[in-house]
Design an enzyme around this catalytic site. Sequence first.
Site, PDB file in Angstrom:
ATOM      1  N   GLY A 161      -6.484   8.102   7.483  1.00  9.68           N
ATOM      2  CA  GLY A 161      -5.728   9.342   7.372  1.00  9.68           C
ATOM      3  C   GLY A 161      -6.312  10.307   6.352  1.00  9.68           C
ATOM      4  N   ARG A 166      -4.830  -1.186   0.257  1.00 10.22           N
ATOM      5  CA  ARG A 166      -4.027  -2.382  -0.015  1.00 10.22           C
ATOM      6  C   ARG A 166      -4.624  -3.601   0.668  1.00 10.22           C
ATOM      7  NH1 ARG A 166       1.950  -1.538   1.794  1.00 10.22           N
ATOM      8  NH2 ARG A 166       0.909  -0.130   3.233  1.00 10.22           N
ATOM      9  N   ASP A 174      -3.363  -2.311  -4.778  1.00 11.43           N
ATOM     10  CA  ASP A 174      -1.982  -1.986  -4.421  1.00 11.43           C
ATOM     11  C   ASP A 174      -1.407  -1.230  -5.617  1.00 11.43           C
ATOM     12  OD1 ASP A 174       0.750  -1.954  -4.034  1.00 11.43           O
ATOM     13  OD2 ASP A 174       0.817  -3.970  -3.164  1.00 11.43           O
ATOM     14  N   GLY A 183       0.533   6.268   0.053  1.00 18.48           N
ATOM     15  CA  GLY A 183       1.956   6.473   0.326  1.00 18.48           C
ATOM     16  C   GLY A 183       2.406   5.715   1.554  1.00 18.48           C
ATOM     17  N   TYR A 218      11.567   9.041   1.204  1.00 19.20           N
ATOM     18  CA  TYR A 218      10.242   9.662   1.221  1.00 19.20           C
ATOM     19  C   TYR A 218      10.290  11.066   0.602  1.00 19.20           C
ATOM     20  CZ  TYR A 218       5.802  11.261   3.284  1.00 19.20           C
ATOM     21  OH  TYR A 218       4.539  11.756   3.484  1.00 19.20           O
ATOM     22  N   LYS A 247       8.324  12.368  -2.702  1.00 16.66           N
ATOM     23  CA  LYS A 247       7.337  13.448  -2.601  1.00 16.66           C
ATOM     24  C   LYS A 247       7.749  14.668  -3.426  1.00 16.66           C
ATOM     25  CE  LYS A 247       4.317  11.396   0.012  1.00 16.66           C
ATOM     26  NZ  LYS A 247       2.972  11.076  -0.528  1.00 16.66           N
TER      27      LYS A 247
END
Lengths: 256, 89
Positions: free
Chosen positions: A26, A47, A70, A99, A162, A166
Amino acid sequence: MTAADVTAADEPAGGRVVLVTGGSKGIGAACAAWFAANGDRVAATTRGPAAELEPPDGVPEERFMALRCDVTDAAQVEQAFAQVEARWGPVEVLVANAGITKDMLVVRMDEDAWHDVIETNLTGAFRVARRAVAKMLRLHHGRIVFVSSVGAFVGLPGQANYAASKAGLVGMARALAREVASRQITVNVVAPGVVETDMTAALGEARVGQLVGMVPLGRAGTPEDVAAAIGFLASDAAAYISGAVLPVDGGLGMGL
Amino acid sequence: MDKALDKEREVDNEAAFDKFRDCAVEVLQVPADKVTMEARFAEDLDADSLDLVELVMALEEAFGVTVDESELEDIETAGQAFELISSKL
């Protein structure tokens, strides 16, 4: 702006030392590729097993490190930084990107789902930023970019945990930006919108389609769109920008 | 006998202060002769709170000690900081 535009003759030989958390896919993977293409030395964390994290195309081993880390584990954070410092020296650019989501409606959200998301997205970012700043203070320069989300401002249903994590990044970034400004360290935030990632795909095709329909620029963003904005905030060209929140969302959240 | 011990302590103390001064000179970027026991961080050494944090981190590393945030509250002079570090050696 492409990576090639930013490749500057005044970059130190070997490039800057960049650490990207959540660098295996991503937006994080796109950042690793962007900085590597810019001539920087990039450490990307995941991770999962570090061996599964491949260097971006065409990037020599000398300028890429894959690290298992992690961000919920302070010891792993310490170890990741220690490995980077042992090989290349102190981290000069930190992209706190790692995230997770655990979407559910508040009324059904158990405390573990709340806690896990805050722990990774907000506390994890705090951990890596704290560790990075300790060395940046001595360097008298540094760039920190937190990856937030348009979700922090629009508050999508099912994402209370979330959105809170954020939005928390924005407050943390602003406080930290003031704390370290005298050392020429800048701290900024990007707020991506609907971006073509696994995390977005998990929302389901119908939901994504609906969200894209609300984007003035009429398409989902790519991880590269976001990486370019992060690359800019980390560049010399952004030396006078600190404590800012830069939306990279095709206009989705404008005005919020 | 006691005098010899005192002398030894004094030498140790001087060596420790030299190390302390080296840290302060490096972190605060001040001339060595300004780092005296009486020197006040804010007024004499032009050090802000971030400078002090940086100095404490350097001292922790150099002396192998740990300083708790609460212990720093009343520290205003180089001498007080040095005493705090010395008390942990």
